[in-house]
Design a protein around this motif. Structure first.
Motif, PDB file in Angstrom:
ATOM      1  N   ARG A 659       0.816  -1.216   0.000  1.00 15.56           N
ATOM      2  CA  ARG A 659       0.000   0.000   0.000  1.00 15.56           C
ATOM      3  C   ARG A 659       0.850   1.267   0.000  1.00 15.56           C
ATOM      4  NH1 ARG A 659      -3.641  -0.345   5.027  1.00 15.56           N
ATOM      5  NH2 ARG A 659      -4.477   1.548   4.096  1.00 15.56           N
ATOM      6  N   GLY A 660       2.172   1.122  -0.023  1.00 10.21           N
ATOM      7  CA  GLY A 660       3.031   2.303   0.067  1.00 10.21           C
ATOM      8  C   GLY A 660       2.913   3.231  -1.121  1.00 10.21           C
ATOM      9  N   GLY A 661       2.573   2.682  -2.308  1.00  7.77           N
ATOM     10  CA  GLY A 661       2.428   3.500  -3.491  1.00  7.77           C
ATOM     11  C   GLY A 661       3.760   4.024  -4.002  1.00  7.77           C
ATOM     12  N   SER A 662       3.694   5.070  -4.852  1.00  4.26           N
ATOM     13  CA  SER A 662       4.878   5.668  -5.463  1.00  4.26           C
ATOM     14  C   SER A 662       5.040   7.092  -4.965  1.00  4.26           C
ATOM     15  CB  SER A 662       4.752   5.666  -6.989  1.00  4.26           C
ATOM     16  OG  SER A 662       4.542   4.360  -7.470  1.00  4.26           O
ATOM     17  N   ARG A 663       6.286   7.537  -4.853  1.00  5.76           N
ATOM     18  CA  ARG A 663       6.556   8.901  -4.432  1.00  5.76           C
ATOM     19  C   ARG A 663       7.794   9.418  -5.150  1.00  5.76           C
ATOM     20  NH1 ARG A 663       6.499   8.662   1.551  1.00  5.76           N
ATOM     21  NH2 ARG A 663       5.214   6.823   1.213  1.00  5.76           N
ATOM     22  N   LEU A 664       7.901  10.738  -5.279  1.00  2.27           N
ATOM     23  CA  LEU A 664       9.012  11.348  -5.988  1.00  2.27           C
ATOM     24  C   LEU A 664      10.305  11.227  -5.181  1.00  2.27           C
ATOM     25  CD1 LEU A 664       7.420  14.676  -7.323  1.00  2.27           C
ATOM     26  CD2 LEU A 664       7.987  12.645  -8.644  1.00  2.27           C
ATOM     27  N   THR A 665      11.399  11.005  -5.914  1.00  2.06           N
ATOM     28  CA  THR A 665      12.713  11.125  -5.300  1.00  2.06           C
ATOM     29  C   THR A 665      13.130  12.598  -5.354  1.00  2.06           C
ATOM     30  OG1 THR A 665      13.829  10.772  -7.412  1.00  2.06           O
ATOM     31  CG2 THR A 665      13.327   8.808  -6.097  1.00  2.06           C
ATOM     32  N   LEU A 666      14.285  12.912  -4.772  1.00  2.57           N
ATOM     33  CA  LEU A 666      14.776  14.295  -4.822  1.00  2.57           C
ATOM     34  C   LEU A 666      14.961  14.735  -6.264  1.00  2.57           C
ATOM     35  CD1 LEU A 666      15.836  16.835  -3.443  1.00  2.57           C
ATOM     36  CD2 LEU A 666      18.101  15.752  -3.317  1.00  2.57           C
ATOM     37  N   ARG A 667      15.497  13.833  -7.094  1.00  2.00           N
ATOM     38  CA  ARG A 667      15.703  14.162  -8.508  1.00  2.00           C
ATOM     39  C   ARG A 667      14.362  14.371  -9.212  1.00  2.00           C
ATOM     40  NH1 ARG A 667      16.915  11.167 -13.447  1.00  2.00           N
ATOM     41  NH2 ARG A 667      18.428  12.338 -14.683  1.00  2.00           N
ATOM     42  N   GLY A 668      13.383  13.540  -8.891  1.00  2.00           N
ATOM     43  CA  GLY A 668      12.064  13.694  -9.487  1.00  2.00           C
ATOM     44  C   GLY A 668      11.386  14.977  -9.064  1.00  2.00           C
ATOM     45  N   ARG A 669      11.607  15.380  -7.787  1.00  2.00           N
ATOM     46  CA  ARG A 669      11.001  16.635  -7.313  1.00  2.00           C
ATOM     47  C   ARG A 669      11.614  17.834  -8.020  1.00  2.00           C
ATOM     48  NH1 ARG A 669       7.386  17.059  -3.759  1.00  2.00           N
ATOM     49  NH2 ARG A 669       7.667  14.909  -3.061  1.00  2.00           N
ATOM     50  N   GLN A 670      12.906  17.753  -8.333  1.00  2.00           N
ATOM     51  CA  GLN A 670      13.548  18.837  -9.075  1.00  2.00           C
ATOM     52  C   GLN A 670      12.900  19.006 -10.442  1.00  2.00           C
ATOM     53  OE1 GLN A 670      17.626  17.616  -9.182  1.00  2.00           O
ATOM     54  NE2 GLN A 670      18.139  18.459  -7.172  1.00  2.00           N
ATOM     55  N   LEU A 671      12.636  17.899 -11.117  1.00  2.00           N
ATOM     56  CA  LEU A 671      12.012  17.974 -12.431  1.00  2.00           C
ATOM     57  C   LEU A 671      10.576  18.478 -12.322  1.00  2.00           C
ATOM     58  CD1 LEU A 671      12.220  17.476 -15.443  1.00  2.00           C
ATOM     59  CD2 LEU A 671      11.558  15.096 -15.046  1.00  2.00           C
ATOM     60  N   ALA A 672       9.832  18.011 -11.315  1.00  2.00           N
ATOM     61  CA  ALA A 672       8.448  18.470 -11.134  1.00  2.00           C
ATOM     62  C   ALA A 672       8.405  19.970 -10.873  1.00  2.00           C
ATOM     63  CB  ALA A 672       7.803  17.704  -9.978  1.00  2.00           C
ATOM     64  N   GLU A 673       9.363  20.464 -10.096  1.00  2.00           N
ATOM     65  CA  GLU A 673       9.415  21.904  -9.826  1.00  2.00           C
ATOM     66  C   GLU A 673       9.728  22.681 -11.089  1.00  2.00           C
ATOM     67  OE1 GLU A 673      12.295  22.213  -6.754  1.00  2.00           O
ATOM     68  OE2 GLU A 673      10.931  21.506  -5.154  1.00  2.00           O
ATOM     69  N   ALA A 674      10.562  22.127 -11.965  1.00  2.00           N
ATOM     70  CA  ALA A 674      10.868  22.799 -13.230  1.00  2.00           C
ATOM     71  C   ALA A 674       9.613  22.922 -14.083  1.00  2.00           C
ATOM     72  CB  ALA A 674      11.959  22.035 -13.981  1.00  2.00           C
ATOM     73  N   PHE A 675       8.761  21.906 -14.049  1.00  2.00           N
ATOM     74  CA  PHE A 675       7.515  21.958 -14.819  1.00  2.00           C
ATOM     75  C   PHE A 675       6.534  22.990 -14.244  1.00  2.00           C
ATOM     76  CE2 PHE A 675       8.162  17.375 -16.319  1.00  2.00           C
ATOM     77  CZ  PHE A 675       8.575  17.798 -17.565  1.00  2.00           C
TER      78      PHE A 675
END
Length: 677
Positions: A659-675
């Motif tokens: 049930r943990g699901g998926s979550r952003l890594t630090l690298r993924g959060r950087q890309l999401a912030e760029a978007f």
């Protein structure tokens, strides 16, 4: 002392398994356990004598397998129920509605599939794991040793206790570790007698030279056929009562040629199936040769009386090779050296050794039918018919008559004398059902009955015809979603999904693309080569049509008729640059790999990053699909799974089990912030 590494979904699952192994093998073994959920198996020792894996998820199994040493034996554990558990379930009233509770949905589904295989079909079982809504009108909860996962409002709970290793699994462990004394032990004999389905294997027992008189007698007395053991010189060393009944008496120590003169020296024969007349009765004689360390050491003869129906079917099967009912491909015909395809081929090889139903899933053009052929040719049914049919290509009535056959006069235009169906033609072999999800509800019900009862009735007939057919089905749709929508029967899904195998798409197979392209060119006699710039374009393309689309491209490039193909020679749809959409801001340095992965699917990947960024904790595929629907996007569970796996490989998200699901890594959060800028 032999060292065993045990890998389970949850560390708590390992305790009863360890107890069983220690009870059977005693001080001969030492066990260390690791957990998929805790992700601690990368630290497991690489010098153990055996690696035992108990994972219901094929993704988890593939992930664990990547850490296993190639030179050590690996045993995928088969889990079953105790006889007392099945007897308790058989006492429940017909029609009882119950939830089958386990700590993950995959394990709940797998538990139900095993119960259906063992004949528990009189009650309705619904898979349940913590966090789900309980279906309506549920009368009780049933759980295989996970009472802590049962919703607190249930007062009627049947706890079956933890499931146990199958007899095959224990025997395989003993064989790998060299414990030839195992079947003669009292603990083992007691253990298999308590199982709901012992599933004993003649070849496995004989290969280990397990010839203790008590055990051999017990084994041969349990099988419902005549069995004669013959050594390599053709002398009979064992026979059961049914063999004596069929042949009129077996002389232990005598020559098999004196008993069955038409058979020859069965002790050194290759595998064969012959129809013989013994005491004026037709008998089907199967010769199963057995090797030990590369040397032929004897054979078992399996004797079964022929009924009139089987005589007719034998006549059909003799003609099937001329009609094309044979598998054309083997595992060697599956081209590729990527880790993704090697793992799937290895798993398919193991699945082929069983008679359980296999459900092949994957995108269109990935080679599911190729795997179906290869699995049949790798199985013990390889010398029997392989019959394939596309369920989406025929109308309901035509598909029904093709599968089940019909009697004379069953409908207007019915062939005089009737017609045998594909199930009868595939008797003792394999039936491949392509695009099985296209079956109507009525045909799904008929198919389920054949799978459960191993018998059928022709259209317009009243005779029950027994059939022994191994089913391999395939689907390129999200069949889990079809079940959820009520468009595909749950009980049939559980029957077909006993052994699930997902075929990876071409875009996940790396350089396999060019190996397959080379094989296609060789097959058609094309001699052109691909320039580096053309190879780069093909490498970055998403290949939605997979190998089928690649094959079409190879033929197109042959028409171009140039010795070297450059990017300018590629079709326009391939030459068009596929950058991120104009609305996409400049990406931070180091995200070119994401741009390549997202090419052509920018909206999907941007939505996923945005949704994961907004979530305070991990988010699952189901919730992502619902969020997409709210934004007017069509997102299936399969598409979400593929995209999340791609983001995980790029290091942009982490995927938790359960049930943990998926979550952003630090690298993924950087890309999401760029978007978001």
């Amino acid at each position: 002392m032999k060292r065993i590494v045990l890998i389970t979904e949850e560390l708590s699952n390992s305790t009863p398994y360890e107890r069983t192994l220690l009870q059977l093998f005693g001080q001969e073994i030492q066990i260390r356990s690791f957990s998929v959920r805790k992700h601690d198996y990368p630290s497991m020792p690489k010098d153990a004598d055996l690696y035992l894996i108990s994972c219901t998820s094929s993704d988890a199994y593939k992930e664990v397998s990547a850490y296993l040493p190639a030179d050590k034996p690996t045993v995928p554990a088969k889990i079953t129920y105790l006889k007392r558990d099945i007897e308790a379930l058989q006492q429940l009233p017909t029609g009882t509605r119950a939830i089958l509770v386990n700590f993950s949905m995959q394990m709940a589904i797998e538990s139900i599939a095993e119960l259906h295989r063992l004949g528990i079909t009189q009650i309705q079982l619904f898979p349940y794991c913590p966090g789900m809504a309980v279906p309506p009108r549920i009368e009780m909860a049933i759980t295989p040793g996970e009472p802590q996962c049962v919703p607190p409002e249930f007062t009627s709970v049947l706890n079956l206790g933890s499931r146990v290793f199958s007899a095959e699994t224990i025997l395989e462990i003993g064989l790998h570790l060299g414990f030839s004394w195992l079947p003669a032990s009292e603990h083992f004999r007691t253990y298999i007698q308590d199982l709901a389905d012992p599933g004993r294997s003649l070849a496995a027992l004989w290969n280990a030279s397990l010839q203790t008189e008590t055990y051999l007698d017990m084994l041969m007395g349990a099988l419902k056929m005549g069995i004669i053991g013959v050594d390599v010189q053709g002398r009979v060393f064992a026979a059961n009562a049914m063999a004596s009944s069929i042949t009129g008496g077996v002389d232990i120590g005598g020559e098999i040629g004196a008993l069955l003169p038409d058979l020859g020296n069965a002790g050194s024969s290759y595998k064969q199936v012959r129809l013989m007349k013994i005491q004026d009765v037709f008998v089907n004689v199967s010769v199963v040769p057995v090797d030990w360390q590369g040397t032929r050491i004897g054979s078992f003869l399996l004797l079964q009386r022929f009924t009139e129906e089987e005589k007719r079917q034998h006549k059909f099967r003799a003609q099937l090779q001329d009609w094309g009912y044979r598998a054309k491909y083997t595992m060697d015909d599956i081209i590729g050296e990527s880790e993704a395809i090697r793992q799937v081929k290895a798993l398919a090889e193991k699945m082929a050794q069983t008679d359980s139903a296999i459900l092949l899933t994957g995108e269109s053009g990935t080679g599911k039918e190729l795997f179906g052929h290869a699995i049949h040719n790798a199985s013990r049914r390889r010398e029997m018919p392989f019959v394939a049919i596309n369920c989406a290509a025929l109308t309901e009535t035509l598909l029904e008559s093709e599968l089940f056959g019909y009697e004379e006069g069953a409908f207007t235009g019915a062939k005089k004398g009737g017609k045998a169906g594909l199930f009868e033609y595939a008797h003792l072999g394999t039936l491949f059902l392509d695009e099985v999800e296209a079956m109507s509800p009525m045909l799904q019900a008929k198919l389920l009955r054949v799978l459960q009862e191993k018998e059928l009735i022709r259209v317009g007939g009243d005779r029950v015809i027994p059939v022994d057919v191994r089913i391999v089905a395939s689907s390129n749709e999200d069949i889990h979603e079809l079940v959820r929508q009520g468009r595909f029967r749950k009980d049939l899904f559980y029957r077909l999904n006993t052994l699930p195998l997902e075929i990876p798409p071409l875009r996940e197979r790396g350089e396999d693309l060019f190996l397959i392209a080379a094989e296609i060119k060789k097959r058609f006699g094309y001699a052109y080569i691909l320039a580096p710039d053309a190879r780069e374009v093909l490498r970055r393309y998403c290949w939605e049509g997979n190998v089928r689309e690649l094959s079409n491209l190879i033929e197109y490039l042959a028409v171009v008729d140039k010795p070297e193909i450059t990017s300018e020679d590629l079709p326009p749809y391939l030459r068009v640059a596929r950058p991120l959409s104009p609305a996409t801001p400049s990406l931070p340095d180091g995200f070119s790999d994401f741009a390549a992965q997202a090419a052509g699917q920018e909206e999907l990947y941007r939505f996923l990053l945005r949704a994961l960024s907004a979530a305070e904790s991990g988010i699952g595929r189901g919730q992502l699909c619902r969020l997409a629907e709210q934004e007017g996007l069509l997102l299936t569970d399969q598409t979400a799974r593929d995209a999340l796996q791609a983001l995980n490989r790029l290091g942009l998200i982490s995927v938790s089990r359960g049930r943990g699901g998926s979550r952003l890594t630090l690298r993924g959060r950087q890309l999401a912030e760029a978007f978001s800028k």
